[in-house]
Structure formats: C-alpha cells, structure tokens
Scaffold this motif. Structure first.
Motif, mmCIF file in Angstrom:
data_model
loop_
_atom_site.group_PDB
_atom_site.id
_atom_site.type_symbol
_atom_site.label_atom_id
_atom_site.label_comp_id
_atom_site.label_asym_id
_atom_site.label_seq_id
_atom_site.Cartn_x
_atom_site.Cartn_y
_atom_site.Cartn_z
ATOM 1 N N VAL A 39 0.709 -1.346 0.090
ATOM 2 C CA VAL A 39 0.034 -0.074 0.015
ATOM 3 C C VAL A 39 0.801 1.147 0.073
ATOM 4 C CG1 VAL A 39 -1.650 1.243 1.183
ATOM 5 C CG2 VAL A 39 -2.014 -1.298 1.172
ATOM 6 N N HIS A 40 0.807 2.067 -1.127
ATOM 7 C CA HIS A 40 1.525 3.147 -1.202
ATOM 8 C C HIS A 40 0.488 4.482 -0.578
ATOM 9 C CE1 HIS A 40 3.653 6.674 -2.572
ATOM 10 N NE2 HIS A 40 3.909 6.387 -3.759
ATOM 11 N N THR A 41 0.629 5.170 0.492
ATOM 12 C CA THR A 41 -0.114 6.126 0.996
ATOM 13 C C THR A 41 -0.377 7.521 0.155
ATOM 14 O OG1 THR A 41 1.567 7.295 2.288
ATOM 15 C CG2 THR A 41 0.502 5.343 3.463
ATOM 16 N N GLY A 42 0.787 7.520 -0.848
ATOM 17 C CA GLY A 42 0.535 8.721 -1.599
ATOM 18 C C GLY A 42 1.262 9.920 -0.932
ATOM 19 N N GLN A 43 1.801 9.683 0.232
ATOM 20 C CA GLN A 43 2.252 10.816 0.818
ATOM 21 C C GLN A 43 3.390 11.767 0.021
ATOM 22 O OE1 GLN A 43 3.852 10.075 5.120
ATOM 23 N NE2 GLN A 43 5.230 11.662 4.952
ATOM 24 N N HIS A 44 4.272 11.197 -0.568
ATOM 25 C CA HIS A 44 4.922 11.696 -1.471
ATOM 26 C C HIS A 44 4.527 11.313 -3.059
ATOM 27 C CE1 HIS A 44 9.078 12.752 0.829
ATOM 28 N NE2 HIS A 44 8.024 13.632 1.158
ATOM 29 N N TYR A 45 4.106 12.288 -3.883
ATOM 30 C CA TYR A 45 3.424 12.008 -4.901
ATOM 31 C C TYR A 45 4.178 12.355 -6.114
ATOM 32 C CZ TYR A 45 1.771 16.383 -3.536
ATOM 33 O OH TYR A 45 1.651 17.907 -3.121
ATOM 34 N N ASP A 46 5.169 13.166 -5.792
ATOM 35 C CA ASP A 46 6.197 13.650 -6.924
ATOM 36 C C ASP A 46 6.808 12.470 -7.737
ATOM 37 O OD1 ASP A 46 9.212 14.079 -7.307
ATOM 38 O OD2 ASP A 46 8.148 16.177 -8.089
ATOM 39 N N LYS A 47 7.011 12.398 -9.057
ATOM 40 C CA LYS A 47 7.744 11.204 -9.533
ATOM 41 C C LYS A 47 9.156 11.142 -9.172
ATOM 42 C CE LYS A 47 8.430 8.414 -13.032
ATOM 43 N NZ LYS A 47 8.325 6.889 -12.982
ATOM 44 N N LYS A 48 9.773 11.810 -8.931
ATOM 45 C CA LYS A 48 11.144 11.852 -8.485
ATOM 46 C C LYS A 48 11.346 11.155 -7.176
ATOM 47 C CE LYS A 48 14.830 12.756 -11.141
ATOM 48 N NZ LYS A 48 14.342 11.866 -12.122
ATOM 49 N N MET A 49 10.239 11.763 -6.308
ATOM 50 C CA MET A 49 10.216 11.252 -4.935
ATOM 51 C C MET A 49 9.579 10.025 -4.720
ATOM 52 S SD MET A 49 11.449 14.157 -3.271
ATOM 53 C CE MET A 49 10.835 14.630 -1.757
ATOM 54 N N SER A 50 9.183 9.513 -5.599
ATOM 55 C CA SER A 50 8.667 8.035 -5.190
ATOM 56 C C SER A 50 8.457 7.097 -6.413
ATOM 57 C CB SER A 50 7.076 8.116 -4.793
ATOM 58 O OG SER A 50 6.057 8.685 -5.534
ATOM 59 N N GLY A 51 8.071 7.614 -7.561
ATOM 60 C CA GLY A 51 7.812 6.706 -8.901
ATOM 61 C C GLY A 51 9.165 6.061 -9.373
ATOM 62 N N ASP A 52 10.155 6.782 -9.363
ATOM 63 C CA ASP A 52 11.450 6.391 -9.699
ATOM 64 C C ASP A 52 11.792 5.153 -8.908
ATOM 65 O OD1 ASP A 52 11.444 8.225 -11.534
ATOM 66 O OD2 ASP A 52 13.446 9.257 -10.823
ATOM 67 N N PHE A 53 11.642 5.155 -7.528
ATOM 68 C CA PHE A 53 12.243 4.127 -6.874
ATOM 69 C C PHE A 53 11.483 2.703 -7.005
ATOM 70 C CE2 PHE A 53 12.934 7.823 -4.372
ATOM 71 C CZ PHE A 53 14.254 7.397 -3.972
ATOM 72 N N PHE A 54 10.143 2.755 -7.713
ATOM 73 C CA PHE A 54 9.484 1.290 -8.080
ATOM 74 C C PHE A 54 10.555 0.910 -9.057
ATOM 75 C CE2 PHE A 54 5.972 3.790 -6.008
ATOM 76 C CZ PHE A 54 5.635 2.558 -5.076
ATOM 77 N N ASP A 55 10.827 1.471 -10.295
ATOM 78 C CA ASP A 55 11.561 0.983 -11.127
ATOM 79 C C ASP A 55 12.873 0.418 -10.618
ATOM 80 O OD1 ASP A 55 9.615 1.692 -12.721
ATOM 81 O OD2 ASP A 55 10.280 3.658 -13.176
ATOM 82 N N GLN A 56 13.748 1.559 -10.163
ATOM 83 C CA GLN A 56 15.093 1.272 -9.681
ATOM 84 C C GLN A 56 15.329 0.158 -8.818
ATOM 85 O OE1 GLN A 56 17.112 4.959 -8.741
ATOM 86 N NE2 GLN A 56 17.136 5.687 -10.755
ATOM 87 N N LEU A 57 14.326 0.248 -7.800
ATOM 88 C CA LEU A 57 14.496 -0.729 -6.888
ATOM 89 C C LEU A 57 13.758 -2.121 -6.817
ATOM 90 C CD1 LEU A 57 14.181 1.410 -3.458
ATOM 91 C CD2 LEU A 57 16.423 1.017 -4.603
ATOM 92 N N ASN A 58 13.279 -2.140 -8.008
ATOM 93 C CA ASN A 58 12.481 -3.368 -8.214
ATOM 94 C C ASN A 58 11.373 -3.783 -7.595
ATOM 95 O OD1 ASN A 58 12.111 -5.791 -9.993
ATOM 96 N ND2 ASN A 58 13.476 -6.995 -8.992
ATOM 97 N N ILE A 59 10.802 -2.740 -7.371
ATOM 98 C CA ILE A 59 9.425 -2.889 -6.398
ATOM 99 C C ILE A 59 8.257 -2.979 -7.431
ATOM 100 C CG2 ILE A 59 8.321 -1.906 -4.474
ATOM 101 C CD1 ILE A 59 10.380 -0.199 -3.751
ATOM 102 N N PRO A 60 7.173 -4.122 -7.145
ATOM 103 C CA PRO A 60 5.919 -4.149 -7.749
ATOM 104 C C PRO A 60 5.119 -2.976 -7.760
ATOM 105 C CG PRO A 60 6.144 -5.520 -5.925
ATOM 106 C CD PRO A 60 7.307 -4.993 -5.926
#
Length: 363
Positions: A39-60
């Motif tokens: 569950v992503h709470t959306g607390q940080h919703y900026d692409k650089k602040m969260s979205g990139d991490f799903f790709d870089q850290l191989n998180i579903p």
C-alpha cells in the motif's frame, strides 16, 4: 496462509521496504503460503520522490495508492487514516508492517490497531529526544502501540526497554536500508549532464538540506551556505535541492561557481555521487547510515541524532546548526584525517531475511 500489508509513503520508505518485499517473494518462490499487499499512501506523490524508486529498486506496482499527499500534517494524517482504514476493512491482513518515522507510519499504525490488527515497526526504538521534530512524535506514538519492533541497533533496544517494552517484542535484526544499499551498489550510475560528467572521484562534496531549522530562516541559511563554501575551498558542491529550500535560496540570491544546485535525484544516481564524494554535508538521518557503510566522511547539521551508532561506529559527526562550528570538521576532511567506518552489528545486507523469518514463525 499468512497475509501481510506493507506500507510505504515517503521517499525513505521505499529503500526500507524493497528488501522486505524481495524476501517475501523468495519465500513464495520456495513454496511458502504467504501473501502480501503493498500500500502506497501517496504521502510523496512527486515522480522523483517516489515513482522512480519502483523502477530502480525493482518494487512491484502498489496494490493500492491512497492518494494521501498534500495539506498540513494533520490533514495528511487524517486523509491517510481514513483511506487506510477502508483498505484494511476490504483487505484484512494478519499484520501491518510500517517502516521509519513519517506521517504514513503514524497514521497507518493507528488505523490498524483500532481495527485490532497487529503492527510491526521496522526501525522501531530510535529516538532523537527532540520533540520539535515531527518524526520524533511519529516514532513515539507508533512505538507505543506496536506489537513487533524490528530494531537497527542496541541503542534502539535500550530505548525500548527503558519504555517498558517486553523482551519478546524486540527483534534486533539490523537495517533494511543497508540491505538495499548493498544490493544496489553495483547498479549505481552517474547522473546525466555536463556538471556530473566533469566531476573527479574524491574531489567534490554532496550536500542535502531540508529541515526547517536549517532552511526556513533566511539569515541562518545564508550563513551556513557561506561557511560551507569557504570550508570546501572551491571544490564542487552537488546540492540536490528540496523544493522548499530552492525557493528560499532563490530569495537570497545565493550562487557560487562551484555550487551546483539540481533537481532531486533517483536513488542510484544520488548514491553514485555519495560513494565517490570527498565528503557529505547533510541534515538527513538516513544518509548518515549510507555514508557510514560506504566509509564516506559525513557532517550532520543538526543538534541531535536518532542514529547515534553512525557517530560511535560510523563516519558521521554531529556538528550542530551553528555555521561557526563547521570549519574544523571541513578542514579534517580536506586533510584526509577523517575517522573510518568501524562496522555496525547486523548491518550486513540480510536484515529483511531475518524480519520475514520472524514474521512467518509468528503468523
């Protein structure tokens, strides 16, 4: 079947949950009947602040995004609690896993406990003793209702014992942030752009500043930047700038030929810069853990820290917020006389495996 809900909301959370997710996935591959929801709470919703991490850290991709960003701290807490309560009622787990000390940590632990769902706090027990920090309040409230404490240090264990937490609830496992660091180190990559391409390893500084004590008072912010510019003797300073800090710096008209301000960087790019830096100047807690393990000198511009092990055994020094105290520390880095990393117990890259084994034995 064991069912767990893993919560992440702000940038530091993603580095902490990634190895836990990977450890659960390994158990699933081995035939263990375990299910988890992210569950992503959306607390940080900026692409650089969260979205990139799903790709870089191989998180579903998250199973749910609560969209809880924006507003005051109280508004954000309330929005996350309302949305997370609904999520739990629709998808009830055996246990909720929260990490760190952000608003999401507090909000989701309260919502879970009010529904009689157990809570595990990864990074439980750390304390700065500074109640002016929202994070300290988040830690204290979360730890007051937690069922399982997964701790990073003996100092955290001691804090919990002093608070009356029973021994069987305290699990000294190490630091999942270091699991991610060790797993990703070979993937670090230089940011793109002429400024980054011109850097020489060991010949520049990395700086981060975001805490109100450092960035919200214009006079003290200017004095600190001036002291840093003087003490680094013209070496390049890479400064990924938090949006609030950028605005304050703009108002002050601060600029210097060797001060390179840039947008927030992805995890792999930022840590590439840290790993190859002469030193790091920061007011962040998590960075002091990473610099220690990478044996990079680290100056912390705060009057207290919740990660004292990075001072006792790591490469971190607590300098405070007075710019006049900075010079001797920078001189020591410039002369190559900084202390070396001594090794912090259980910061070995296997923390998430220990956490998942304990959880599967309990649920």
């Amino acid at each position: 079947m064991s069912i767990f809900t893993i919560v992440a909301g702000a940038r530091p959370n993603f580095m902490k949950i990634a190895p836990i997710i990977h450890a659960f996935q390994e158990k699933q591959k081995a035939g263990v009947d375990v299910h988890f929801r992210l569950v992503h709470t959306g607390q940080h919703y900026d692409k650089k602040m969260s979205g990139d991490f799903f790709d870089q850290l191989n998180i579903p991709e998250p199973d749910a995004n609560l969209g809880g960003g924006g507003g005051t701290q109280a508004e954000q807490t309330a929005a996350i609690m309302i949305a997370f309560e609904k999520e739990l009622m629709e998808n009830r787990p055996d246990l909720v896993i929260v990490v760190g000390d952000v608003t999401s940590t507090l909000a989701c632990s309260i919502a879970a406990k009010k529904l009689q769902i157990d809570v595990a706090h990864v990074e439980g027990g750390i304390r700065s003793g500074d109640l002016s920090m929202p994070e300290e309040i988040n830690r204290m409230v979360t730890d007051s209702i937690t069922d399982h404490f997964f701790t990073t240090s003996e100092i955290a264990n001691t804090n919990l014992r002093k608070a009356g937490v029973s021994e069987e609830k305290i699990h000294f496992v190490g630091n999942t942030m270091i699991d991610t660091l060790k797993a990703q180190m070979s993937n670090f990559k230089s940011p793109e752009g002429p400024v980054f391409e011109s850097l020489k390893a060991g010949n520049y500084f990395v700086m981060t500043m975001h805490r109100p004590a450092n960035v919200d008072q214009e006079h003290s912010l200017k004095a600190m930047i001036d002291a840093i510019l003087e003490g680094t003797q013209g070496l390049p300073i890479l400064f990924p700038v938090h949006p609030r800090t950028a605005k304050n710096l703009q108002n002050l008209g601060i600029q210097a030929p060797n001060l390179h301000m840039c947008e927030p960087l992805g995890y792999l790019e930022f840590n590439y810069l840290v790993k190859n830096a002469k030193g790091v100047i920061t007011d962040s807690g998590g960075i002091t853990e990473e610099t220690s393990v990478m044996n990079i000198p680290c100056i912390t511009l705060r009057d207290n820290t919740e990660r004292a092990e990075t001072i006792h055994l790591g490469t971190n020094e607590l300098v405070g917020t007075d710019p006049k105290k900075l010079k001797p520390y920078l001189d020591k880095i410039m002369k190559g006389e900084w202390k070396q990393y001594q090794g912090i117990p259980l910061w070995d890259g296997k923390t998430a495996e220990r956490i998942v084994d304990i959880l599967l034995n309990s649920y």
